[in-house]
Design an enzyme around this catalytic site. Structure first.
Site, PDB file in Angstrom:
ATOM      1  N   CYS A 129      -8.989 -47.958 -46.716  1.00 25.65           N
ATOM      2  CA  CYS A 129      -9.421 -49.055 -45.846  1.00 25.65           C
ATOM      3  C   CYS A 129     -10.801 -48.677 -45.285  1.00 25.65           C
ATOM      4  O   CYS A 129     -10.929 -47.721 -44.530  1.00 25.65           O
ATOM      5  CB  CYS A 129      -8.381 -49.224 -44.747  1.00 25.65           C
ATOM      6  SG  CYS A 129      -8.763 -50.539 -43.601  1.00 25.65           S
ATOM      7  N   CYS A 136     -17.697 -54.583 -33.868  1.00 24.51           N
ATOM      8  CA  CYS A 136     -17.660 -55.932 -34.447  1.00 24.51           C
ATOM      9  C   CYS A 136     -18.234 -56.899 -33.426  1.00 24.51           C
ATOM     10  O   CYS A 136     -17.955 -56.778 -32.236  1.00 24.51           O
ATOM     11  CB  CYS A 136     -16.213 -56.307 -34.778  1.00 24.51           C
ATOM     12  SG  CYS A 136     -16.062 -57.832 -35.715  1.00 24.51           S
ATOM     13  N   CYS A 367      -3.486 -51.428 -38.845  1.00 28.54           N
ATOM     14  CA  CYS A 367      -4.388 -52.598 -38.775  1.00 28.54           C
ATOM     15  C   CYS A 367      -4.740 -52.919 -37.335  1.00 28.54           C
ATOM     16  O   CYS A 367      -3.850 -53.038 -36.493  1.00 28.54           O
ATOM     17  CB  CYS A 367      -3.706 -53.845 -39.323  1.00 28.54           C
ATOM     18  SG  CYS A 367      -3.267 -53.734 -41.020  1.00 28.54           S
TER      19      CYS A 367
HETATM   20  N1  SAH Z   1     -13.065 -58.404 -39.771  1.00 33.65           N
HETATM   21  C1  SAH Z   1     -12.290 -58.597 -40.940  1.00 33.65           C
HETATM   22  C2  SAH Z   1     -11.881 -57.287 -41.541  1.00 33.65           C
HETATM   23  C3  SAH Z   1     -10.919 -56.477 -40.689  1.00 33.65           C
HETATM   24  S1  SAH Z   1      -9.399 -56.541 -41.490  1.00 33.65           S
HETATM   25  C4  SAH Z   1     -11.119 -59.483 -40.647  1.00 33.65           C
HETATM   26  O1  SAH Z   1     -10.843 -59.708 -39.471  1.00 33.65           O
HETATM   27  O2  SAH Z   1     -10.501 -59.974 -41.585  1.00 33.65           O
HETATM   28  C5  SAH Z   1      -8.293 -56.027 -40.312  1.00 33.65           C
HETATM   29  C6  SAH Z   1      -7.038 -56.883 -40.348  1.00 33.65           C
HETATM   30  O3  SAH Z   1      -6.158 -56.434 -39.322  1.00 33.65           O
HETATM   31  C7  SAH Z   1      -7.364 -58.334 -40.043  1.00 33.65           C
HETATM   32  O4  SAH Z   1      -6.499 -59.202 -40.716  1.00 33.65           O
HETATM   33  C8  SAH Z   1      -7.073 -58.369 -38.568  1.00 33.65           C
HETATM   34  O5  SAH Z   1      -6.898 -59.663 -38.119  1.00 33.65           O
HETATM   35  C9  SAH Z   1      -5.841 -57.522 -38.476  1.00 33.65           C
HETATM   36  N2  SAH Z   1      -5.609 -57.023 -37.129  1.00 33.65           N
HETATM   37  C10 SAH Z   1      -6.506 -56.902 -36.128  1.00 33.65           C
HETATM   38  N3  SAH Z   1      -5.917 -56.420 -35.012  1.00 33.65           N
HETATM   39  C11 SAH Z   1      -4.621 -56.221 -35.335  1.00 33.65           C
HETATM   40  C12 SAH Z   1      -3.509 -55.706 -34.615  1.00 33.65           C
HETATM   41  N4  SAH Z   1      -3.626 -55.294 -33.365  1.00 33.65           N
HETATM   42  N5  SAH Z   1      -2.326 -55.635 -35.252  1.00 33.65           N
HETATM   43  C13 SAH Z   1      -2.207 -56.017 -36.550  1.00 33.65           C
HETATM   44  N6  SAH Z   1      -3.226 -56.493 -37.284  1.00 33.65           N
HETATM   45  C14 SAH Z   1      -4.423 -56.607 -36.679  1.00 33.65           C
HETATM   46 FE1  SF4 Z   2     -13.730 -58.177 -35.946  1.00 37.65          FE
HETATM   47 FE2  SF4 Z   2     -11.246 -57.311 -35.471  1.00 37.65          FE
HETATM   48 FE3  SF4 Z   2     -11.753 -59.929 -35.500  1.00 37.65          FE
HETATM   49 FE4  SF4 Z   2     -11.820 -58.542 -37.800  1.00 37.65          FE
HETATM   50  S1  SF4 Z   2     -10.027 -58.883 -36.502  1.00 37.65           S
HETATM   51  S2  SF4 Z   2     -13.309 -60.063 -37.079  1.00 37.65           S
HETATM   52  S3  SF4 Z   2     -12.639 -56.583 -37.039  1.00 37.65           S
HETATM   53  S4  SF4 Z   2     -12.593 -58.448 -34.029  1.00 37.65           S
END
Ligand code: SAH
Ligand code: SF4
Length: 394
Positions: A129, A136, A367
């Site tokens: 990952c 961000c 995640c």
């Molecule tokens: N910024 C991009 C790439 C990050 S991917 C995006 O948001 O898609 C990271 C993934 O984890 C995303 O699907 C995000 O929404 C999810 N995510 C973020 N915070 C999380 C949390 N606290 N618990 C589970 N998933 C989460």
């Molecule tokens: Fe940014 Fe986290 Fe939202 Fe992905 S999920 S766009 S990393 S703030």
């Protein structure tokens, strides 16, 4: 470097350090050729030397020019005098009790990012990952990275280096032709990859290059929170799988938990998914759906999710991600029963909806839990980057 007393201790790999001005990592072939020309390599050798250097860096994974055995000694010396191929500093290398590994890397300007390796159950393959930004600009309410102001975009070198560091630690050089442990990449670490489009594209092209790391585009997935104007380009110019952080099935809830929805609402997002180049039955778009207790986890939400995906005729699969808490987070994870029922409903409607088991929670590697300590001191710089990112997608 700090390591947790869990599982196997990570290997400490001695390495010459990354020097951003001098590194050859992250350059395309033409740029490497230019650098070789600059140090006086004769024109007729440029192509051959570029091929050699590329092979040693990305196929063999060497960390010093000394190891480039088929390059003559005086050229190796010249290369070493002018360039580097060293790695960034590893501040922390943690191993979870479930085998997940997390590296905190520090770049010479002091900025830090995290990279996570998630082995599969049998541990014979796994997914890396990778982060695309330090922090961000977006502020999704459930995401730890979102609480960290954007410091800056990562360069192509810094993105590729995350892969190379993981390979160093997994002992997976030279690039194996089959049976790889590091078998896929997801751009799901810190940052919004489509707000750093050019650098992410360049890095992924290097990772896909057949003369080097040679990871198939089918084994790479880019996740976006929904930067609609860049999605088509992502399919056309990079050609990797797409994952979309959906997380809600109506604009009210999505506006609340993902502010980017105010700029690109659900209708636009789903139309862009429907039109994603290369999307088909055998190459579905993944929708990530975080399960937040009492926010988006009712039967009605599952029904609306299915309705929406069918309405737009999208080849879709859904990944249900139980919310991973982090220090100071506002939400709660949906109950296991609720997640199961939600999943069953979507499965029964003919759409695959597996529940993603949280991995590496004990080392805050799951995640949404990634966050480095790099915070921006200069507010003006953050505002400039935010404006640039928004303007680029207007
Ligand atoms: N910024 C991009 C790439 C990050 S991917 C995006 O948001 O898609 C990271 C993934 O984890 C995303 O699907 C995000 O929404 C999810 N995510 C973020 N915070 C999380 C949390 N606290 N618990 C589970 N998933 C989460
Ligand atoms: Fe940014 Fe986290 Fe939202 Fe992905 S999920 S766009 S990393 S703030």
């Amino acid at each position: 470097m700090r390591t947790l007393p869990l599982g196997t201790e990570p290997t400490v790999v001695a390495r010459p350090m990354l020097d951003v001005e001098k590194t050859l990592v992250g350059l395309d072939r033409a740029e490497i050729g230019d650098r070789l020309r600059d140090i006086g390599i004769p024109e007729k050798q440029i192509k051959m030397r570029t091929t050699q250097v590329w092979h040693w860096i990305y196929h063999q994974g060497v960390k010093s020019f000394d190891e480039m055995l088929n390059v003559s000694k005086d050229i190796r010396q010249k290369l070493a005098d002018n360039f580097t191929i060293g790695r960034p500093e590893i501040i922390e290398a943690l191993v979870s009790k479930d085998g997940t590994r997390k590296w905190l890397m520090k770049f010479p300007d002091g900025n830090e990012v995290e990279t996570v390796f998630i082995p599969d159950e049998q541990r014979d393959r796994g997914t890396l990952c990778v982060s695309s930004q330090v922090g961000c600009t977006l502020t999704c309410k459930f995401c730890h990275t979102g609480t960290q102001r954007l410091v800056r975009n990562l360069t192509p070198a810094e993105i590729v280096m995350q892969f190379m560091v993981a390979r160093d630690h997994l002992g997976e050089w030279p690039t194996p032709s089959e049976g790889r442990v590091l078998s896929s990449v997801v751009m799901m670490g810190m940052g919004e990859p489509l707000y750093n489009f050019d650098n992410v594209k360049k890095a992924l092209k290097i990772i896909m290059d057949e003369q080097g790391i040679s990871l198939s585009r089918r084994r790479i997935t880019l996740s976006t929170s929904g930067v609609v104007p860049e999605m088509k380009r992502c399919g056309e110019e990079i050609g990797v799988n797409l994952a979309v952080s959906l997380h809600a099935v109506n604009n009210d809830v999505r506006n609340e938990i993902m502010p980017i929805n105010k700029k690109y609402p659900l209708e636009e997002l789903l139309a862009a998914c429907r039109d994603y180049p290369g999307a088909k039955m055998s190459r579905k778009i993944t929708f990530e759906y975080i399960m937040l207790k009492d926010i988006n986890d009712r039967d009605e939400d599952a029904r609306n999710l299915v309705k929406l995906l069918n309405k737009y005729g999208i080849y879709a699969k859904v990944n249900l991600i139980p919310f991973n808490p982090w220090p100071g987070s506002d939400y709660q994870r949906s109950d296991d029963d609720r997640v199961r029922k939600f999943s069953e409903y979507v499965f029964d409607a003919g759409i695959s909806a597996p529940i993603r088991t949280p991995r590496g929670e004990d080392i805050l590697a799951a995640c949404g839990q990634l966050k480095s300590e790099s915070e921006k001191q200069r507010k003006s710089e953050i505002l400039r980057l935010e404006k640039e990112a928004m303007a680029a997608t207007d």
